[in-house]
Write a protein that holds these residues in place. Structure first.
Motif, PDB file in Angstrom:
ATOM      1  N   LEU A 247       0.799  -1.227   0.000  1.00  0.00           N
ATOM      2  CA  LEU A 247       0.000   0.000   0.000  1.00  0.00           C
ATOM      3  C   LEU A 247       0.834   1.280   0.000  1.00  0.00           C
ATOM      4  CD1 LEU A 247      -2.701  -1.100   2.613  1.00  0.00           C
ATOM      5  CD2 LEU A 247      -2.749  -1.363   0.124  1.00  0.00           C
ATOM      6  N   TRP A 248       2.159   1.181  -0.072  1.00  0.00           N
ATOM      7  CA  TRP A 248       3.055   2.348  -0.047  1.00  0.00           C
ATOM      8  C   TRP A 248       3.071   3.000   1.337  1.00  0.00           C
ATOM      9  CZ3 TRP A 248       5.191   1.406  -4.520  1.00  0.00           C
ATOM     10  CH2 TRP A 248       4.400   0.963  -5.579  1.00  0.00           C
ATOM     11  N   ASP A 249       1.884   3.138   1.945  1.00  0.00           N
ATOM     12  CA  ASP A 249       1.759   3.675   3.298  1.00  0.00           C
ATOM     13  C   ASP A 249       0.455   3.112   3.867  1.00  0.00           C
ATOM     14  OD1 ASP A 249       1.207   5.137   5.607  1.00  0.00           O
ATOM     15  OD2 ASP A 249       1.878   7.046   4.778  1.00  0.00           O
ATOM     16  N   VAL A 250       0.540   2.295   4.916  1.00  0.00           N
ATOM     17  CA  VAL A 250      -0.654   1.609   5.417  1.00  0.00           C
ATOM     18  C   VAL A 250      -1.718   2.569   5.938  1.00  0.00           C
ATOM     19  CG1 VAL A 250       0.471  -0.590   5.943  1.00  0.00           C
ATOM     20  CG2 VAL A 250       0.462   1.239   7.682  1.00  0.00           C
ATOM     21  N   LYS A 251      -1.329   3.810   6.230  1.00  0.00           N
ATOM     22  CA  LYS A 251      -2.289   4.769   6.782  1.00  0.00           C
ATOM     23  C   LYS A 251      -2.792   5.783   5.751  1.00  0.00           C
ATOM     24  CE  LYS A 251      -0.445   4.347  11.468  1.00  0.00           C
ATOM     25  NZ  LYS A 251       0.141   5.022  12.636  1.00  0.00           N
TER      26      LYS A 251
END
Length: 360
Positions: A247-251
């Motif tokens: 996701l590249w960045d989970v948040k």
């Protein structure tokens, strides 16, 4: 935090002793013909020793012509078996589940390495040519043969790389896949190759051989709703044991406007998944980040850069709920101490701000 330490049973094969999976990380350390090097062996076995519940190789190409970067691990020829067998045994000796990631770079293959760049359709930007239908079927069969080779070497399982704009993601993308045969057009047709590979591996390998797939839902011509639907079908079919979402960045919030107001990860955690396990990767750099991924609905956390920075990230997190990865940039010596060879350190210099510049 407590759940991170709990074992995670999968539908097939051995359980993970905790909820930490080593992400498949490009490291450019193997021999030019794809054979495992001592440097790559050390890098991976250090992570197994460091407490990862599952230790995964870098993307390993299933065809010589599918190589994506110099020094890439190969799983397309029996010459690779000796090194793979040694690696599988060493990972198992550390009580870590072992997996080979199966990969073909498609139009992302460097022309200077492979010569003949191929993909689902002709690509003017790379000079890549469209595979014939027979070549697509051969590609499918070579993914399956690579899984059998990993099984022969003693690995617990494989992960199919369907993410990051490599060949299977290229087939999923209506932008890059403009075919008019059974592998192009509708989403069902564009996803056909992935499902044929999954079904073929499940049929060819032993019943307890683990099978995962990595998907990414953004960039490279991919549409979130389509990747969500492919993920939902993979989960419902239950032929795979885990889904690894990159996701590249989970948040982060989704890029596409229609999905704004929620996390990208939530699009996948809300899908029914039965006995299939779900994990996510993207900027998990601390104990709090890893715990958040579990709290937000995933079964395991996939650790990339934090595992480069500390080979024993899981052990440190489980010992210290306030653990945070070292701040960037780090010195070359720090990375050498963590098992990175000079070639890997050089590769990491491509990541802006990761490796400290040496004083003149």
């Amino acid at each position: 935090m407590d759940k991170l330490a709990e074992p995670l049973a999968l539908a097939r094969g051995p359980a993970m002793k905790n909820r930490f999976m080593l992400a498949p990380l490009t490291n450019t350390q193997s021999h030019p013909d794809g054979r495992l090097s001592d440097e790559e062996f050390r890098w991976l076995t250090m992570r197994a020793e460091g407490g990862f519940g599952l230790t995964m190789t870098c993307a390993a190409h299933v065809q010589a012509g599918g190589q994506g970067f110099p020094g890439q691990l190969g799983v397309w020829d029996d010459r690779h078996l000796e090194g793979l067998t040694r690696l599988a045994a060493a990972i198992r000796a550390q009580d870590s589940v072992s997996s080979v990631q199966l990969h073909h770079a498609g139009i992302r293959s460097p022309k200077e390495i492979v010569g003949d760049v191929v993909g689902p359709s002709d690509d003017k930007d790379t000079g890549g040519r469209a595979l014939t239908t027979a070549e697509v079927e051969k590609l499918r069969d070579d993914f399956i043969a690579a899984a059998k080779r990993a099984e022969t070497a003693g690995f617990d399982g494989v992960e199919v790389h369907g993410a990051h704009g490599y060949i299977l993601a290229q087939f999923l993308s209506a932008e890059f896949n403009r075919r008019d045969d059974a592998y192009g057009g509708s989403l069902e047709n564009r996803a056909r190759l992935i499902f044929e590979i999954v079904n073929g591996i499940r049929a060819a390998c032993r019943p307890d051989f683990q099978l995962g797939i990595r998907l990414s839902p953004e960039r490279f011509g991919l549409k979130l709703a389509e990747i969500r639907d492919v993920a939902a079908e993979l989960l419902a079919d239950a032929k795979i044991d885990f889904l690894d979402m990159s996701l590249w960045d989970v948040k982060k919030e989704p890029v596409e406007e229609e999905f704004h107001g929620r996390s990208l990860m939530s699009v996948f955690t809300e899908l029914p998944r039965g006995q299939v396990r779900l994990g996510a990767a993207g900027k998990i750099a601390s104990a709090a980040d890893a715990a958040w991924v579990i709290e937000a609905g995933c079964d395991f956390a996939v650790i990339g850069r934090a595992a480069i920075l500390r080979h024993d990230f899981p052990r440190r997190v489980l010992a210290d709920p306030s653990y945070v990865s070292p701040p960037l940039p780090v010195t070359e010596q720090h990375l050498r101490d963590e098992g990175l060879s000079p070639a890997f350190v050089t590769y990491m210099r491509n990541w802006k701000g990761f490796v400290a510049e040496e004083a003149a």
